[in-house]
Design an enzyme around this catalytic site. Structure first.
Site, PDB file in Angstrom:
ATOM      1  N   ARG A   1       0.693   4.040   6.008  1.00  0.00           N
ATOM      2  CA  ARG A   1       0.491   3.561   4.642  1.00  0.00           C
ATOM      3  C   ARG A   1       0.878   2.083   4.608  1.00  0.00           C
ATOM      4  O   ARG A   1       2.043   1.735   4.616  1.00  0.00           O
ATOM      5  CB  ARG A   1       1.336   4.396   3.676  1.00  0.00           C
ATOM      6  CG  ARG A   1       1.442   3.801   2.292  1.00  0.00           C
ATOM      7  CD  ARG A   1       2.071   4.756   1.310  1.00  0.00           C
ATOM      8  NE  ARG A   1       3.363   5.287   1.700  1.00  0.00           N
ATOM      9  CZ  ARG A   1       4.519   4.640   1.617  1.00  0.00           C
ATOM     10  NH1 ARG A   1       4.547   3.400   1.187  1.00  0.00           N
ATOM     11  NH2 ARG A   1       5.643   5.224   1.975  1.00  0.00           N
TER      12      ARG A   1
ATOM     13  N   HIS B   1       4.392   3.136  -1.576  1.00  0.00           N
ATOM     14  CA  HIS B   1       4.049   4.510  -1.962  1.00  0.00           C
ATOM     15  C   HIS B   1       3.205   4.503  -3.227  1.00  0.00           C
ATOM     16  O   HIS B   1       2.151   5.140  -3.296  1.00  0.00           O
ATOM     17  CB  HIS B   1       5.333   5.320  -2.176  1.00  0.00           C
ATOM     18  CG  HIS B   1       5.109   6.684  -2.732  1.00  0.00           C
ATOM     19  ND1 HIS B   1       4.498   7.684  -2.002  1.00  0.00           N
ATOM     20  CD2 HIS B   1       5.409   7.221  -3.943  1.00  0.00           C
ATOM     21  CE1 HIS B   1       4.431   8.785  -2.742  1.00  0.00           C
ATOM     22  NE2 HIS B   1       4.969   8.523  -3.923  1.00  0.00           N
TER      23      HIS B   1
ATOM     24  N   TYR C   1      13.034   0.292   2.718  1.00  0.00           N
ATOM     25  CA  TYR C   1      13.196   1.311   3.762  1.00  0.00           C
ATOM     26  C   TYR C   1      12.353   1.075   5.016  1.00  0.00           C
ATOM     27  O   TYR C   1      12.399   1.870   5.943  1.00  0.00           O
ATOM     28  CB  TYR C   1      12.894   2.706   3.198  1.00  0.00           C
ATOM     29  CG  TYR C   1      11.550   2.856   2.516  1.00  0.00           C
ATOM     30  CD1 TYR C   1      10.387   3.098   3.251  1.00  0.00           C
ATOM     31  CD2 TYR C   1      11.434   2.754   1.139  1.00  0.00           C
ATOM     32  CE1 TYR C   1       9.161   3.246   2.628  1.00  0.00           C
ATOM     33  CE2 TYR C   1      10.205   2.906   0.499  1.00  0.00           C
ATOM     34  CZ  TYR C   1       9.081   3.151   1.250  1.00  0.00           C
ATOM     35  OH  TYR C   1       7.861   3.293   0.631  1.00  0.00           O
TER      36      TYR C   1
END
Length: 362
Positions: A259, A263, A272
Site C-alpha cells: 500500500r 491506510h 509506523y
C-alpha cells in the site's frame, strides 16, 4: 481420511513472470497470458490509478468522507475482476474500488458509500459485485454461501473473495475456509498482503511461513504470487478460477504487494513505516512493469497509449462530476428500507418526524 498435504503447499517463492524491469523471468512456472489480455489489463491499470488519484483529490476537496486508496495494488484489483466470467461473483472490501469498477460498476455509485450516503450505491445483482465490506472478513462466509448455493443449483458460478492480510487474523476468515474446503465450494480466496493491517505489520499478525500456508490446515491448496506482476496474477488467479469451476474446490491465493499511500486519508503512515521502505516498493510499480513489457513487445504503440490515457481521464471526469453533484436527502429513507413490512414503532417514528418537519416548514 488422510490427505496428501504436499499438493496443498504453496511455492517457496511467489510466482513471477515479469521482473521489476518488465522482462520475462523465463521461469517454468505458469504460462504467460495472451497479449490481448495483458493490453486490456494495462488499460484497466491506468484507469485504476487515475481513479485512485481522483478519489484522493475528492477527499481533500471535502466531497468524499474517506477513501482507502489501492494505489500500488491496482494489479491485484484488475486481475481479480478480469479473470471472472459474467456469471461469477466478486466480493470486495472497502479498499477494492478499482476491482468493482473494473468489473463494470459505475465509479460514482461505488464511491457513494464513501461519500456518506445511506446505501452501498449500486445494485449488487447487475454486475454480480457484492457490497463493499468495511468489517474485516465478514464478506468471506457470504462468498462461500453464494458459491455453495450455486453448486447446489448446478450453476458453474465461481466466487472471488477479496481480503487483506489483516483479515486473516479474523474468525470469519477461518470459518469461511473450513466450510469451503469441506463442501468443495467454488471459491477463490484472494489475500492482498500489503504488509500492514492499518499500522500493524504482518510480523505481529502471523508466525506462519506465509499466509498462503494457512490453507493447508483446512485442506485447500495455497499459492503465492507477486502482487505487482500483472501477468503472474492473471495466470495464477485464472488457474484458480478454472480449478474451482471444474469442481476441484476452493483455493487460497496470497499476493505480495504494498500500500503506497496511507491506510486512508485519516491515517498518518509515517508513524509506523519509513520513507526508505516505501521507496523500495516504488520501483516495483505494476504499471511501469507491464508498460515496459508491452512496449518491448511492440504491443503499446503511441496511439494506443494515448487512447488508454484519454479513457482514464474520461473516467476521472465522470467520477469527479458525479461526486460533485449535491444530493438532497429524503428523511423518509430513514424508515423506508428497514423492514419489508414496517413495525408499529417505525410507523410511529415516521409519523413523528413527518409532523415535526411539517411544523418547521409552516
Amino acid at each position: 481420511m488422510t490427505r496428501d498435504a504436499d499438493h496443498l503447499l504453496p511455492t517457496r517463492d511467489p510466482v513471477r513472470l515479469l521482473t521489476e524491469a518488465g522482462k520475462p523471468t523465463g521461469l517454468p512456472t505458469v504460462a504467460m497470458p495472451p497479449d490481448e489480455a495483458l493490453v486490456r489489463a494495462y488499460a484497466a491499470l491506468v484507469a485504476g490509478r487515475r481513479l485512485n488519484d481522483q478519489a484522493y483529490a475528492l477527499v481533500r476537496q471535502g466531497r468524499l468522507a474517506v477513501y482507502p486508496s489501492s494505489h500500488g495494488q491496482e494489479a491485484c484489483q484488475v486481475a481479480a475482476a478480469q479473470v471472472l466470467a459474467d456469471g461469477d461473483w466478486l466480493f470486495p472490501t472497502y479498499r477494492d474500488t478499482v476491482a468493482a469498477v473494473t468489473r463494470g460498476v459505475d465509479p460514482v455509485q461505488v464511491l457513494t458509500l464513501l461519500k456518506g450516503d445511506w446505501h452501498s450505491g449500486y445494485d449488487p445483482y447487475e454486475h454480480h459485485v457484492a457490497p463493499q465490506a468495511t468489517p474485516l472478513a465478514t464478506q468471506l462466509p457470504h462468498a462461500v454461501g453464494v458459491a455453495h448455493a450455486a453448486t447446489l443449483r448446478g450453476e458453474p458460478t465461481v466466487a472471488m473473495a477479496l481480503c487483506g492480510d489483516g483479515a486473516t487474523s479474523e474468525g470469519d476468515f477461518h470459518e469461511a475456509l473450513n466450510f469451503a474446503a469441506v463442501f468443495k465450494a467454488p471459491v477463490v480466496f484472494f489475500v492482498q498482503n500489503n504488509e500492514y493491517a492499518i499500522s500493524v505489520p504482518l510480523s505481529r499478525q502471523s508466525a506462519a511461513p506465509s499466509l498462503a500456508h494457512k490453507g493447508v490446515g483446512y485442506g485447500l491448496p495455497g499459492e503465492r504470487v507477486d502482487g505487482n506482476d500483472m501477468a503472474a496474477l492473471l495466470a495464477v488467479l485464472g488457474a484458480a478460477v478454472t480449478r474451482a469451476r471444474n469442481g476441484e474446490g476452493p483455493q487460497l491465493v496470497e499476493a505480495h504487494t504494498y500500500r503506497m499511500q496511507a491506510h486512508t486519508n485519516a491515517d498518518d503512515a509515517a508513524r509506523y513505516r519509513s520513507d526508505d521502505e516505501v521507496a523500495a516498493w516504488t520501483g516495483r510499480d505494476p504499471i511501469t512493469r507491464l508498460s515496459a513489457y508491452l512496449s518491448d513487445r511492440g504491443l503499446l504503440p503511441a496511439e494506443r497509449r494515448q487512447e488508454i490515457d484519454e479513457a482514464a481521464e474520461r473516467l476521472a471526469a465522470v467520477t469527479r462530476n458525479g461526486i460533485n453533484q449535491d444530493v438532497t436527502p429524503d428523511p423518509d429513507d430513514l424508515f423506508a428500507h428497514v423492514y419489508a413490512t414496517p413495525t408499529p414503532q417505525l410507523r410511529e417514528q415516521r409519523a413523528l418526524l413527518t409532523d415535526e418537519l411539517a411544523r418547521e416548514a409552516s
